[in-house]
Design an enzyme around this catalytic site. Structure first.
Site, PDB file in Angstrom:
ATOM      1  N   LYS A 273      20.879  68.342  42.757  1.00 26.86           N
ATOM      2  CA  LYS A 273      21.506  67.769  41.549  1.00 26.86           C
ATOM      3  C   LYS A 273      20.553  67.855  40.346  1.00 26.86           C
ATOM      4  CE  LYS A 273      23.967  65.005  38.885  1.00 26.86           C
ATOM      5  NZ  LYS A 273      25.142  65.486  38.189  1.00 26.86           N
TER       6      LYS A 273
ATOM      7  N   PRO B  85      23.409  53.175  38.376  1.00 33.15           N
ATOM      8  CA  PRO B  85      22.762  54.084  37.422  1.00 33.15           C
ATOM      9  C   PRO B  85      21.418  54.681  37.860  1.00 33.15           C
ATOM     10  CG  PRO B  85      23.550  52.096  36.312  1.00 33.15           C
ATOM     11  CD  PRO B  85      23.694  51.853  37.773  1.00 33.15           C
TER      12      PRO B  85
HETATM   13  P1  NAD Z   1      27.790  53.224  34.807  1.00 34.49           P
HETATM   14  O1  NAD Z   1      26.665  52.559  34.105  1.00 34.49           O
HETATM   15  O2  NAD Z   1      29.075  53.441  34.089  1.00 34.49           O
HETATM   16  O3  NAD Z   1      28.150  52.409  36.151  1.00 34.49           O
HETATM   17  C1  NAD Z   1      27.209  51.864  37.011  1.00 34.49           C
HETATM   18  C2  NAD Z   1      27.782  50.593  37.622  1.00 34.49           C
HETATM   19  O4  NAD Z   1      26.802  50.055  38.528  1.00 34.49           O
HETATM   20  C3  NAD Z   1      28.068  49.509  36.579  1.00 34.49           C
HETATM   21  O5  NAD Z   1      29.388  49.028  36.749  1.00 34.49           O
HETATM   22  C4  NAD Z   1      27.039  48.433  36.887  1.00 34.49           C
HETATM   23  O6  NAD Z   1      27.494  47.120  36.597  1.00 34.49           O
HETATM   24  C5  NAD Z   1      26.830  48.643  38.383  1.00 34.49           C
HETATM   25  N1  NAD Z   1      25.578  48.106  38.889  1.00 34.49           N
HETATM   26  C6  NAD Z   1      24.346  48.204  38.362  1.00 34.49           C
HETATM   27  N2  NAD Z   1      23.451  47.559  39.145  1.00 34.49           N
HETATM   28  C7  NAD Z   1      24.129  47.069  40.194  1.00 34.49           C
HETATM   29  C8  NAD Z   1      23.761  46.320  41.341  1.00 34.49           C
HETATM   30  N3  NAD Z   1      22.498  45.960  41.555  1.00 34.49           N
HETATM   31  N4  NAD Z   1      24.732  45.964  42.206  1.00 34.49           N
HETATM   32  C9  NAD Z   1      26.012  46.312  41.991  1.00 34.49           C
HETATM   33  N5  NAD Z   1      26.438  47.033  40.930  1.00 34.49           N
HETATM   34  C10 NAD Z   1      25.490  47.396  40.043  1.00 34.49           C
HETATM   35  O7  NAD Z   1      27.195  54.599  35.354  1.00 34.49           O
HETATM   36  P2  NAD Z   1      28.026  55.892  35.845  1.00 34.49           P
HETATM   37  O8  NAD Z   1      28.303  56.761  34.688  1.00 34.49           O
HETATM   38  O9  NAD Z   1      29.143  55.439  36.728  1.00 34.49           O
HETATM   39  O10 NAD Z   1      26.892  56.643  36.685  1.00 34.49           O
HETATM   40  C11 NAD Z   1      26.506  56.214  37.989  1.00 34.49           C
HETATM   41  C12 NAD Z   1      25.573  57.267  38.567  1.00 34.49           C
HETATM   42  O11 NAD Z   1      26.280  58.504  38.650  1.00 34.49           O
HETATM   43  C13 NAD Z   1      24.326  57.531  37.728  1.00 34.49           C
HETATM   44  O12 NAD Z   1      23.212  57.701  38.569  1.00 34.49           O
HETATM   45  C14 NAD Z   1      24.667  58.818  36.975  1.00 34.49           C
HETATM   46  O13 NAD Z   1      23.520  59.574  36.633  1.00 34.49           O
HETATM   47  C15 NAD Z   1      25.529  59.531  38.001  1.00 34.49           C
HETATM   48  N6  NAD Z   1      26.466  60.496  37.417  1.00 34.49           N
HETATM   49  C16 NAD Z   1      27.192  60.179  36.311  1.00 34.49           C
HETATM   50  C17 NAD Z   1      28.060  61.102  35.747  1.00 34.49           C
HETATM   51  C18 NAD Z   1      28.865  60.787  34.502  1.00 34.49           C
HETATM   52  O14 NAD Z   1      29.462  61.716  33.914  1.00 34.49           O
HETATM   53  N7  NAD Z   1      28.947  59.522  34.078  1.00 34.49           N
HETATM   54  C19 NAD Z   1      28.204  62.379  36.347  1.00 34.49           C
HETATM   55  C20 NAD Z   1      27.494  62.676  37.496  1.00 34.49           C
HETATM   56  C21 NAD Z   1      26.609  61.716  38.037  1.00 34.49           C
END
Ligand code: NAD
Length: 341
Positions: A186, A76
């Site tokens: 981005k 995240p």
């Molecule tokens: P999310 O919270 O659903 O997933 C993040 C994952 O990272 C979780 O499974 C969490 O357990 C894991 N995590 C956290 N800390 C960790 C660590 N230290 N070691 C290992 N795993 C760890 O978030 P997401 O929606 O998948 O978003 C991820 C990134 O992508 C963010 O930066 C977000 O801004 C970006 N993003 C998201 C979207 C969207 O539509 N969701 C679109 C474009 C970009």
């Protein structure tokens, strides 16, 4: 063309990471192996189960780095990226990574990304760290149609390899010019689209409160200077775009908390590079307020329309029979535009 390594590491299996990792397994060569880690064990178990023997669970980011030739991360925020790469003993840089390639796809601040890159260069001079954030959301991650903004120059020694690997998860791949510029691209995109969503919500509100049918107004925007992807595909007014989150109770889409995070990062970037903003801080306040409002929290960011008091059940006031039919309106407006009226 660069050969893809057979052992690929993936850290962070959330809403985005899980479908991205699944696409990698499906599309990489038959003998490719995926090594995965997440702090949530359930997420690891899920991708291993669906992986047909090609996905292997690891107990830390370091173990992923030990076992893989190339490592991807999707977590995240900046604090999580630091934890993945810099934690002593269990982080990626604690592994003897030699000349391995590390790619962070998270949307974070450029400062953290450059700090991790520098730490990597200092400890493992032959290894390379790249930022490569994405757009396209969960649907793009599922379909393998994400846009990647790569923090490297077009003539970077690894650009072919990056294109080949990231191309398994996305369609449009841009080399943005250098380290951290993928993140800059981005954040600029999300800054712009977040403010367009507020402007579209406000303009639709003014029109409807003045007695304008929102279908007609959206059609006029479509062929006029207020046209945007937000208006045409992601309209914040429920019922105008059947596929948009607004028409499904703002469920799915891009969470308002993520948008608040990205607008905040963009405003910080503007301050850092000395760019004057007229709208950024006001926009950021709107998204922050939505995060704290239980009617909006956890919903698609276009829910700012609700926060701003937008009318959601407008159909009774503007029944179909009195509205100009959508196709007819578009046809007339197109003809008027062609004829320069
Ligand atoms: P999310 O919270 O659903 O997933 C993040 C994952 O990272 C979780 O499974 C969490 O357990 C894991 N995590 C956290 N800390 C960790 C660590 N230290 N070691 C290992 N795993 C760890 O978030 P997401 O929606 O998948 O978003 C991820 C990134 O992508 C963010 O930066 C977000 O801004 C970006 N993003 C998201 C979207 C969207 O539509 N969701 C679109 C474009 C970009």
């Amino acid at each position: 063309m660069a050969e893809l390594p057979k052992k690929i590491g993936f850290i962070g299996l959330g809403l985005m990471g899980l479908p991205m990792a699944t696409n990698l397994v499906k599309k990489a060569s038959d003998d490719a192996q995926l090594y995965v880690y997440d702090v949530v064990q359930d997420s690891i178990d899920k991708v291993v189960k669906e992986g047909d023997g090609k996905v292997h669970a690891c107990g830390s980011s370091k173990e992923v780095a030990d076992k893989s030739d190339i490592i991807l991360s999707m977590v995240p925020e900046g604090s999580h990226v630091r934890s993945v790469y810099l934690t002593p003993d269990t982080g990626v840089l604690a592994s003897d990574i030699q000349s391995k390639i590390l790619i962070d796809m998270s949307t974070i601040d450029t400062g953290t990304s450059l700090t991790v890159r520098d730490a990597c260069a200092e400890k493992h001079p032959k290894a390379r760290f790249y930022d490569a954030p994405v757009s396209g959301g969960v649907i793009g991650a599922d379909k393998g149609s994400l846009t990647f903004m790569m923090g490297c120059a077009e003539n970077d020694a690894n650009v072919d390899l990056l294109r080949k690997l990231l191309g398994l998860m996305g369609g449009n791949l841009f080399a943005c010019g250098g380290a951290s510029l993928g993140l800059t691209a981005k954040l600029c995109n999300n800054y712009c689209s977040s403010l367009i969503a507020i402007a579209t919500s406000e303009a639709m509100n003014i029109g409807m409160a003045s007695g304008m049918d929102p279908r007609v107004l959206a059609n006029i925007f479509h062929t006029s200077t207020a046209q945007s992807a937000i208006c045409d595909d992601w309209n914040p007014v429920p019922g105008l775009c059947p596929e948009a989150p607004a028409s499904r109770g703002y469920k799915g889409g891009f969470k308002v908390q993520l948008m608040a995070k990205d607008v905040g990062l963009a405003v910080d970037s503007a301050e850092r590079v000395g760019v004057k903003l007229a709208l950024g801080k006001a926009g950021l306040e709107v998204y922050r307020e939505a995060c704290g409002d239980e009617r909006c929290r956890d919903l698609d960011s276009r829910v700012v329309y609700r926060l701003l008091g937008g009318k959601e059940d407008w159909r009774e006031e503007f029944p179909e029979e009195v509205a100009m039919r959508r196709d007819e309106t578009r046809r007339l407006l197109k003809r008027a535009k062609e004829e320069g009226l």
